[in-house]
Design a protein around this motif. Structure first.
Motif, PDB file in Angstrom:
ATOM      1  N   GLN A  87       0.835  -1.210   0.000  1.00 40.38           N
ATOM      2  CA  GLN A  87       0.000   0.000   0.000  1.00 40.38           C
ATOM      3  C   GLN A  87       0.864   1.251   0.000  1.00 40.38           C
ATOM      4  O   GLN A  87       0.533   2.261  -0.638  1.00 40.38           O
ATOM      5  CB  GLN A  87      -0.886   0.008   1.260  1.00 40.38           C
ATOM      6  N   LYS A  88       1.993   1.172   0.667  1.00 37.65           N
ATOM      7  CA  LYS A  88       2.858   2.332   0.858  1.00 37.65           C
ATOM      8  C   LYS A  88       3.773   2.596  -0.337  1.00 37.65           C
ATOM      9  O   LYS A  88       3.960   3.746  -0.750  1.00 37.65           O
ATOM     10  CB  LYS A  88       3.690   2.117   2.124  1.00 37.65           C
ATOM     11  N   PHE A  89       4.352   1.537  -0.898  1.00 34.32           N
ATOM     12  CA  PHE A  89       5.418   1.717  -1.879  1.00 34.32           C
ATOM     13  C   PHE A  89       5.038   1.394  -3.323  1.00 34.32           C
ATOM     14  O   PHE A  89       5.655   1.914  -4.251  1.00 34.32           O
ATOM     15  CB  PHE A  89       6.645   0.865  -1.487  1.00 34.32           C
ATOM     16  N   LEU A  90       4.041   0.539  -3.542  1.00 34.16           N
ATOM     17  CA  LEU A  90       3.663   0.183  -4.902  1.00 34.16           C
ATOM     18  C   LEU A  90       3.240   1.393  -5.744  1.00 34.16           C
ATOM     19  O   LEU A  90       3.579   1.458  -6.938  1.00 34.16           O
ATOM     20  CB  LEU A  90       2.567  -0.886  -4.903  1.00 34.16           C
ATOM     21  N   PRO A  91       2.538   2.378  -5.175  1.00 32.45           N
ATOM     22  CA  PRO A  91       2.190   3.559  -5.986  1.00 32.45           C
ATOM     23  C   PRO A  91       3.412   4.256  -6.580  1.00 32.45           C
ATOM     24  O   PRO A  91       3.325   4.834  -7.672  1.00 32.45           O
ATOM     25  CB  PRO A  91       1.474   4.468  -4.968  1.00 32.45           C
ATOM     26  N   LEU A  92       4.547   4.195  -5.905  1.00 29.29           N
ATOM     27  CA  LEU A  92       5.760   4.835  -6.423  1.00 29.29           C
ATOM     28  C   LEU A  92       6.323   4.074  -7.617  1.00 29.29           C
ATOM     29  O   LEU A  92       6.952   4.671  -8.498  1.00 29.29           O
ATOM     30  CB  LEU A  92       6.811   4.932  -5.317  1.00 29.29           C
ATOM     31  N   ILE A  93       6.104   2.779  -7.641  1.00 31.93           N
ATOM     32  CA  ILE A  93       6.504   1.977  -8.802  1.00 31.93           C
ATOM     33  C   ILE A  93       5.587   2.296  -9.984  1.00 31.93           C
ATOM     34  O   ILE A  93       6.030   2.423 -11.129  1.00 31.93           O
ATOM     35  CB  ILE A  93       6.435   0.465  -8.491  1.00 31.93           C
ATOM     36  N   LEU A  94       4.310   2.459  -9.693  1.00 33.59           N
ATOM     37  CA  LEU A  94       3.324   2.687 -10.743  1.00 33.59           C
ATOM     38  C   LEU A  94       3.361   4.111 -11.297  1.00 33.59           C
ATOM     39  O   LEU A  94       2.732   4.395 -12.317  1.00 33.59           O
ATOM     40  CB  LEU A  94       1.931   2.366 -10.201  1.00 33.59           C
ATOM     41  N   LYS A  95       4.090   5.009 -10.648  1.00 34.41           N
ATOM     42  CA  LYS A  95       4.220   6.391 -11.120  1.00 34.41           C
ATOM     43  C   LYS A  95       5.537   6.634 -11.841  1.00 34.41           C
ATOM     44  O   LYS A  95       5.919   7.789 -12.075  1.00 34.41           O
ATOM     45  CB  LYS A  95       4.088   7.357  -9.937  1.00 34.41           C
ATOM     46  N   GLN A  96       6.229   5.577 -12.206  1.00 36.33           N
ATOM     47  CA  GLN A  96       7.499   5.730 -12.906  1.00 36.33           C
ATOM     48  C   GLN A  96       7.305   6.376 -14.279  1.00 36.33           C
ATOM     49  O   GLN A  96       6.330   6.094 -14.985  1.00 36.33           O
ATOM     50  CB  GLN A  96       8.165   4.365 -13.072  1.00 36.33           C
ATOM     51  N   LYS A  97       8.241   7.239 -14.647  1.00 34.30           N
ATOM     52  CA  LYS A  97       8.214   7.880 -15.967  1.00 34.30           C
ATOM     53  C   LYS A  97       8.875   6.942 -16.976  1.00 34.30           C
ATOM     54  O   LYS A  97      10.073   7.039 -17.248  1.00 34.30           O
ATOM     55  CB  LYS A  97       8.938   9.221 -15.907  1.00 34.30           C
ATOM     56  N   TYR A  98       8.080   6.062 -17.499  1.00 32.55           N
ATOM     57  CA  TYR A  98       8.605   5.079 -18.450  1.00 32.55           C
ATOM     58  C   TYR A  98       7.473   4.645 -19.363  1.00 32.55           C
ATOM     59  O   TYR A  98       6.335   4.442 -18.902  1.00 32.55           O
ATOM     60  CB  TYR A  98       9.189   3.878 -17.702  1.00 32.55           C
ATOM     61  N   ASP A  99       7.765   4.503 -20.628  1.00 33.32           N
ATOM     62  CA  ASP A  99       6.699   4.270 -21.609  1.00 33.32           C
ATOM     63  C   ASP A  99       6.044   2.902 -21.486  1.00 33.32           C
ATOM     64  O   ASP A  99       4.830   2.789 -21.393  1.00 33.32           O
ATOM     65  CB  ASP A  99       7.250   4.458 -23.034  1.00 33.32           C
ATOM     66  N   THR A 100       6.866   1.868 -21.518  1.00 32.08           N
ATOM     67  CA  THR A 100       6.310   0.508 -21.588  1.00 32.08           C
ATOM     68  C   THR A 100       6.918  -0.365 -20.499  1.00 32.08           C
ATOM     69  O   THR A 100       8.074  -0.789 -20.593  1.00 32.08           O
ATOM     70  CB  THR A 100       6.598  -0.133 -22.958  1.00 32.08           C
ATOM     71  N   TYR A 101       6.128  -0.595 -19.460  1.00 28.28           N
ATOM     72  CA  TYR A 101       6.587  -1.518 -18.424  1.00 28.28           C
ATOM     73  C   TYR A 101       5.395  -2.204 -17.767  1.00 28.28           C
ATOM     74  O   TYR A 101       4.286  -1.673 -17.714  1.00 28.28           O
ATOM     75  CB  TYR A 101       7.455  -0.811 -17.388  1.00 28.28           C
ATOM     76  N   GLN A 102       5.670  -3.388 -17.308  1.00 28.09           N
ATOM     77  CA  GLN A 102       4.685  -4.217 -16.637  1.00 28.09           C
ATOM     78  C   GLN A 102       5.164  -4.431 -15.198  1.00 28.09           C
ATOM     79  O   GLN A 102       6.365  -4.479 -14.929  1.00 28.09           O
ATOM     80  CB  GLN A 102       4.591  -5.574 -17.350  1.00 28.09           C
ATOM     81  N   VAL A 103       4.224  -4.533 -14.276  1.00 35.16           N
ATOM     82  CA  VAL A 103       4.566  -4.845 -12.889  1.00 35.16           C
ATOM     83  C   VAL A 103       4.021  -6.228 -12.565  1.00 35.16           C
ATOM     84  O   VAL A 103       2.805  -6.451 -12.598  1.00 35.16           O
ATOM     85  CB  VAL A 103       3.993  -3.809 -11.910  1.00 35.16           C
ATOM     86  N   VAL A 162      14.088   5.859  -5.538  1.00 32.82           N
ATOM     87  CA  VAL A 162      14.327   7.211  -5.043  1.00 32.82           C
ATOM     88  C   VAL A 162      13.927   8.269  -6.064  1.00 32.82           C
ATOM     89  O   VAL A 162      13.854   9.455  -5.726  1.00 32.82           O
ATOM     90  CB  VAL A 162      15.803   7.421  -4.628  1.00 32.82           C
ATOM     91  N   SER A 163      13.679   7.865  -7.290  1.00 38.54           N
ATOM     92  CA  SER A 163      13.260   8.829  -8.305  1.00 38.54           C
ATOM     93  C   SER A 163      12.225   8.203  -9.226  1.00 38.54           C
ATOM     94  O   SER A 163      12.059   6.973  -9.263  1.00 38.54           O
ATOM     95  CB  SER A 163      14.455   9.308  -9.138  1.00 38.54           C
ATOM     96  N   LYS A 164      11.541   9.041  -9.983  1.00 37.74           N
ATOM     97  CA  LYS A 164      10.560   8.557 -10.946  1.00 37.74           C
ATOM     98  C   LYS A 164      11.217   8.009 -12.208  1.00 37.74           C
ATOM     99  O   LYS A 164      10.534   7.495 -13.096  1.00 37.74           O
ATOM    100  CB  LYS A 164       9.583   9.684 -11.316  1.00 37.74           C
ATOM    101  N   ASN A 165      12.535   8.115 -12.272  1.00 35.44           N
ATOM    102  CA  ASN A 165      13.278   7.614 -13.429  1.00 35.44           C
ATOM    103  C   ASN A 165      14.062   6.334 -13.108  1.00 35.44           C
ATOM    104  O   ASN A 165      14.978   5.981 -13.847  1.00 35.44           O
ATOM    105  CB  ASN A 165      14.245   8.691 -13.935  1.00 35.44           C
ATOM    106  N   TRP A 166      13.720   5.679 -12.035  1.00 34.81           N
ATOM    107  CA  TRP A 166      14.434   4.481 -11.604  1.00 34.81           C
ATOM    108  C   TRP A 166      14.485   3.419 -12.699  1.00 34.81           C
ATOM    109  O   TRP A 166      15.547   2.870 -13.005  1.00 34.81           O
ATOM    110  CB  TRP A 166      13.781   3.921 -10.334  1.00 34.81           C
TER     111      TRP A 166
END
Length: 367
Positions: free
Chosen positions: A57-73, A139-143
């Protein structure tokens, strides 16, 4: 005669330590401009979670807000008994790029994280895989971009840095220092063409590398080591690259007590018993030579002219402060350098106590 033997032994082990630190300095020059791979390649981010409802709940939103065109989680629910699966499913309502793998315990692989990861790796949509843990945040949206830009046709394994969150706790200093020292070592060895480990909190590789070594088959019976033992099998000087740009870091919640950290490190150190001989030898020599440096220098200050011993000890600290100081700055852990002698001695006692404890009992693995 005896005193002379002790003195020259001290000089030898001090020299070994200084050589190690000069060797460790190699990773400081790792981020020079290099030929990058194909930009914006499709990536599958893989997170294996066991009873991690709160952290997701805490950290997954940060993965889903990454600035990247094509990625799957790819979210792997490893037989959780809390609401981990429900939390995963709640995110799929708004994010179509999530794939859930719900793993149930089976007798042959009871409680084995590697079995769950294998299912996730096979089910991933894309061949370039990026791994982190449920209790980590980029640590960044460009990870994703920062880590995967290092892929080329030759470089198919990327070792990243997984740091721990800075907190005002006494144990936190030790946790971050040990993490820094470990990173300095595995980055340096990889830089010199002898990669021996990575951390699952921040690791990327092409799926072909997984199948080339038949996955985790060589150490499936060992419940830990899905990161470092895999790197032992798959990584070499041709296919491995390290990356230490700050935007490529992940950050985890650090253990909150020495007991919690002790249990965690028991698992990690027991896994190191399965490293290749050459890696165990050089890692062991570093630890033993450091212990003997402190032990013999203390003895010699009482039985030998201090005017001779002091310059040798200061030479050790001069080199150590240079290498660890610049390394701490590079990995954004500059605070550690102010407590270095204290942290170093404390960590030696901590590691020795783990070694003794592991001789008497086996640690528990994977929650």
């Amino acid at each position: 005669m005896f005193i002379a033997v002790v003195f020259y032994t001290f000089v030898v082990f001090t020299g070994i330590q200084i050589i190690y630190y000069f060797t460790f300095s190699s990773f400081l020059f790792s981020d020079k401009k290099q030929k990058k791979g194909v930009q914006k390649i499709p990536v599958s981010v893989i997170i294996c979670a066991k009873n991690e409802a709160e952290n997701l709940q805490k950290f997954l939103p940060l993965i889903l807000k990454q600035k990247y065109d094509t990625y799957q989680v790819v979210l792997i629910n490893d037989a959780s008994t809390d609401k981990t699966l429900e939390v995963m499913q709640s995110f799929t309502r708004e994010h179509k790029n999530i794939k859930i793998i719900d793993v149930e315990n089976i007798e042959a692989f009871w409680g084995n994280k590697k079995y769950a990861l294998t299912l996730g790796i096979k089910a991933a949509q894309y061949d370039h895989l990026l791994f982190t843990d449920a209790d980590c945040k980029p640590v960044s949206k460009n990870w994703i971009y920062e880590m995967t830009q290092n892929f080329t046709s030759e470089k198919t394994i990327v070792l990243g840095y997984g740091k721990y969150k800075k907190e005002k706790l006494f144990v936190n200093l030790f946790v971050r220092f040990e993490t820094l020292l470990t990173a300095i070592q595995y980055f340096s060895y990889a830089r010199m063409g002898a990669p021996y480990m990575g951390v699952g909190r921040n690791l990327a590789y092409h799926r072909s590398e997984f199948f080339n070594v038949k996955g985790f088959i060589n150490h499936m019976y060992i419940k830990s080591g899905d990161d470092d033992l895999f790197i032992q099998d798959a990584a070499n000087k041709e296919n491995t690259v390290i990356y230490t740009s700050e935007k490529s870091f992940t950050e985890s919640e650090a253990p909150q007590s020495f007991n919690e950290w002790f249990r965690q490190k028991r698992r990690h150190i027991s896994t190191a018993n399965h490293y290749k001989f050459q890696h165990k030898f050089f890692l062991g020599l570093f630890f033993i030579s450091k212990v003997l440096f402190f032990l013999l220098s203390t003895i010699l200050f009482f039985i030998y002219p201090w005017e001779i011993i002091l310059p040798i000890v200061l030479s050790y600290y001069f080199v150590q402060y240079l290498v660890i100081g610049f390394s701490a700055r590079k990995l954004k852990e500059s605070q550690i350098i102010y407590f270095l002698p204290f942290l170093e001695i404390g960590l030696l006692f901590f590691q020795f106590s783990i070694f003794i404890t592991n001789l008497w009992s086996k640690p528990n693995h994977w929650k």
